[in-house]
Design an enzyme around this catalytic site. Structure first.
Site, PDB file in Angstrom:
ATOM      1  N   LYS A 291       0.843  -1.197   0.000  1.00  0.00           N
ATOM      2  CA  LYS A 291       0.000   0.000   0.000  1.00  0.00           C
ATOM      3  C   LYS A 291       0.876   1.243   0.000  1.00  0.00           C
ATOM      4  O   LYS A 291       1.541   1.553   0.982  1.00  0.00           O
ATOM      5  CB  LYS A 291      -0.920   0.059   1.227  1.00  0.00           C
ATOM      6  CG  LYS A 291      -2.022   1.133   1.051  1.00  0.00           C
ATOM      7  CD  LYS A 291      -2.624   1.618   2.341  1.00  0.00           C
ATOM      8  CE  LYS A 291      -1.904   2.786   2.935  1.00  0.00           C
ATOM      9  NZ  LYS A 291      -2.013   4.050   2.145  1.00  0.00           N
TER      10      LYS A 291
ATOM     11  N   CYS B  82      13.485  11.102   6.556  1.00  0.00           N
ATOM     12  CA  CYS B  82      13.637  10.801   7.983  1.00  0.00           C
ATOM     13  C   CYS B  82      15.096  10.841   8.410  1.00  0.00           C
ATOM     14  O   CYS B  82      15.398  10.979   9.597  1.00  0.00           O
ATOM     15  CB  CYS B  82      13.036   9.441   8.296  1.00  0.00           C
ATOM     16  SG  CYS B  82      13.679   8.099   7.274  1.00  0.00           S
TER      17      CYS B  82
ATOM     18  N   GLU C 192       9.710  16.854  14.585  1.00  0.00           N
ATOM     19  CA  GLU C 192      10.093  16.588  13.201  1.00  0.00           C
ATOM     20  C   GLU C 192       9.325  17.505  12.252  1.00  0.00           C
ATOM     21  O   GLU C 192       8.096  17.450  12.175  1.00  0.00           O
ATOM     22  CB  GLU C 192       9.816  15.125  12.841  1.00  0.00           C
ATOM     23  CG  GLU C 192      10.345  14.759  11.472  1.00  0.00           C
ATOM     24  CD  GLU C 192      10.198  13.279  11.164  1.00  0.00           C
ATOM     25  OE1 GLU C 192      11.098  12.714  10.523  1.00  0.00           O
ATOM     26  OE2 GLU C 192       9.171  12.693  11.555  1.00  0.00           O
TER      27      GLU C 192
ATOM     28  N   GLU D 196       9.676   1.658  10.637  1.00  0.00           N
ATOM     29  CA  GLU D 196      10.698   2.703  10.539  1.00  0.00           C
ATOM     30  C   GLU D 196       9.975   4.038  10.568  1.00  0.00           C
ATOM     31  O   GLU D 196       9.181   4.336   9.676  1.00  0.00           O
ATOM     32  CB  GLU D 196      11.524   2.565   9.262  1.00  0.00           C
ATOM     33  CG  GLU D 196      12.619   3.611   9.153  1.00  0.00           C
ATOM     34  CD  GLU D 196      13.229   3.689   7.768  1.00  0.00           C
ATOM     35  OE1 GLU D 196      13.551   4.830   7.346  1.00  0.00           O
ATOM     36  OE2 GLU D 196      13.362   2.654   7.105  1.00  0.00           O
TER      37      GLU D 196
END
Length: 497
Positions: A186, A294, A391, A260
């Site tokens: 997906k 990331c 973040e 992750e």
């Protein structure tokens, strides 16, 4: 395939699920527009898969897995399939790169030179890895021979992010099928185009049902996939909050999951570093991939004796970065992937200034169509400020000053995240102490973003659980079975005599 007259001609009008070797036909249901970040136009539509469609995909994957022709295929035959997939990706590199650029806004030159090559290499790497895995035999008990075999787990749910679809999704697919599993992939609903084409190309080589594709929002398609009782394991790359939800789902169903997640990586620059190399590395680590990764070195910690000079040179270089059309090879930074995410990034300018930060450069949207922002950097008063802890996931750097090595290690560890870290120094002892002292899954010393697929990759703390890599992926995508056989006449107890 020859290139069309316009890059946009490669984008299909409709993207649907790909199940059991074919795209699902056009049906009713929720439609999601797909935008080109370079100017904001709608270039395609996504047909969302509901729970029934997800069930079809999972059942297709289960049938393919239950077929011994796939599950028990000889390693040499599986290697041949993986090599052919790698060659097919390379043969269709321009189309795949263009679709990724049209969807994600990443500079096409970079997609061609990095992501597409990485996608092909992922399949080639695991083709080689599966032929080199050692076995285990135990003979310490002289009367018995005990050996361990590995077997594919089953049907994997693979969920890929929007910031680097080809490179990250291909890693999951390659490692899953290399060890004999089947999968349902997906993509993010924002970026379905390149992965839809990749799955189509893969299915020209693999048996139907080995690699299936479903598209849609996380709360609809993603939830149906991870909650499906016939999914055996889940691999996810994306945001930390979604990762928590997936781990809860996996825990309820006792399914293995690898996630992750986010990062707020510290980039530590010491006074004894090669300053030119450290400057290049700092710019690469925060501004490559349009800053949306990331792995970004978004917290730049600089030793106080070189702070002003280093920051000044960084700002000077950042102001010269060419921001523009991602289809133009001269562009260095393209647009942000979506209008919503651009606003998220820009909102942190006000957040930073409200906590006393100084805007060093950037901080504004470009006055042109599309989702462009200026490369941005701020000077933060404290590592505890939100701009240093949350973040942002964009071309947005925060600078903080440190005194000495202990101070740098302490600040690097004052974070909920722990994915990667960077350290720039010519002192070997210092490099080793920082590497071992900073809590991350990976540390780069005097280099940015080198991925060694043989080594484990993954994060600690809120950056995730589990690892990718040769041995780590084998451990996740296979199950161990221990078999014990007597090799001597052994006396057994006799009940009922």
């Amino acid at each position: 395939m020859s290139a069309p007259a316009s890059p946009f001609d490669w984008a299909p009008k409709l993207v649907s699920s790909f199940i059991d070797g074919a795209f699902v036909g056009e049906v009713g249901g929720y439609r999601i527009p797909t935008f080109y970040p370079g100017d904001g136009r709608i270039i395609s539509e996504l047909q969302e898969a509901d729970a029934l469609e997800v069930d079809r995909a999972v059942r297709s994957a289960r049938r393919a897995f239950n077929d011994p022709a796939w599950r028990d295929m000889a390693v040499e035959a599986r290697q041949s399939i993986l090599y052919r997939i790698a060659e097919t990706i390379e043969a269709n590199a321009l189309e795949l790169a263009t679709l990724e650029t049209l969807n994600a806004g990443i500079v096409r030159r970079d997609v061609l030179g990095r992501q597409v090559l990485r996608a092909a290499y992922n399949f080639r790497f695991f083709a080689e890895a599966i032929s080199q895995q050692p076995g285990q035999v135990w003979q310490q008990n002289k009367d018995y021979l005990t050996f361990v075999t590995r077997h594919p787990v089953g049907v994997a749910a693979l969920i890929a992010p929007w910031n680097s679809p080809l490179a990250l999704a291909s890693m999951k697919v390659a490692s899953a099928i290399a060890f004999g599993n089947t999968c349902v992939l997906k993509p993010s609903e924002q970026t379905p185009l390149s992965l839809a084409r990749l799955v189509e190309l893969i299915n020209d080589i693999t048996p139907p049902g080995v690699v299936n594709l479903v598209n849609g929002r996380g709360g609809v398609t993603g939830a149906a996939l991870t909650e499906h009782p016939d999914i055996d394991l889940i691999a996810f790359t994306g945001g930390t909050e979604t990762g928590r939800q997936i781990m809860q789902t996996a825990g309820r169903r006792l399914k293995p999951a690898a996630v992750e997640l986010g990062g707020k990586s510290a980039n530590i620059i010491f006074a004894d570093a090669d300053q030119e190399r450290a400057l290049d590395g700092a710019l690469i680590s925060i501004f490559s991939n349009n800053g949306q990764q990331c792995l970004a070195g978004s917290r730049i910690l600089v030793e106080d004796s070189i702070f002003d000079d280093f920051v000044g040179r960084f700002v000077e270089r950042a102001q010269k970065i060419r921001v523009g059309d991602p289809l133009d090879d001269a562009t260095e930074i393209g647009p942000i992937a979506s209008a919503r995410h651009r606003e998220h990034i820009l909102s942190y300018v006000g957040v930073a200034q409200s906590q006393g930060a100084s805007l060093l450069t950037g901080g504004h949207a470009l006055d042109r169509p599309g989702y462009f922002v200026e490369p941005t950097a701020v000077l933060a008063p404290s590592n505890s400020d939100r701009v240093c802890q949350e973040e942002i996931f964009g071309p947005f750097a925060a600078f903080v000053k440190f005194r000495d090595m202990e101070d740098a290690i302490r600040m690097a560890n004052e974070s909920q995240f722990g994915l990667v870290g960077y350290c720039w120094t010519q002192n070997l002892d210092k490099a080793l102490r920082v590497s071992q002292g900073v809590r991350t899954g990976l540390m780069w010393v005097n280099t940015p973003m080198v991925r060694e697929l043989r080594a484990p990759f993954g994060g600690v703390k809120d950056s995730g659980l589990g690892r990718d890599g040769a041995a780590a992926s084998m451990a996740f995508f296979t199950e161990e079975k221990t078999t014990t056989i007597p090799i001597a006449d052994t006396t057994l107890r006799k009940f009922g005599v």
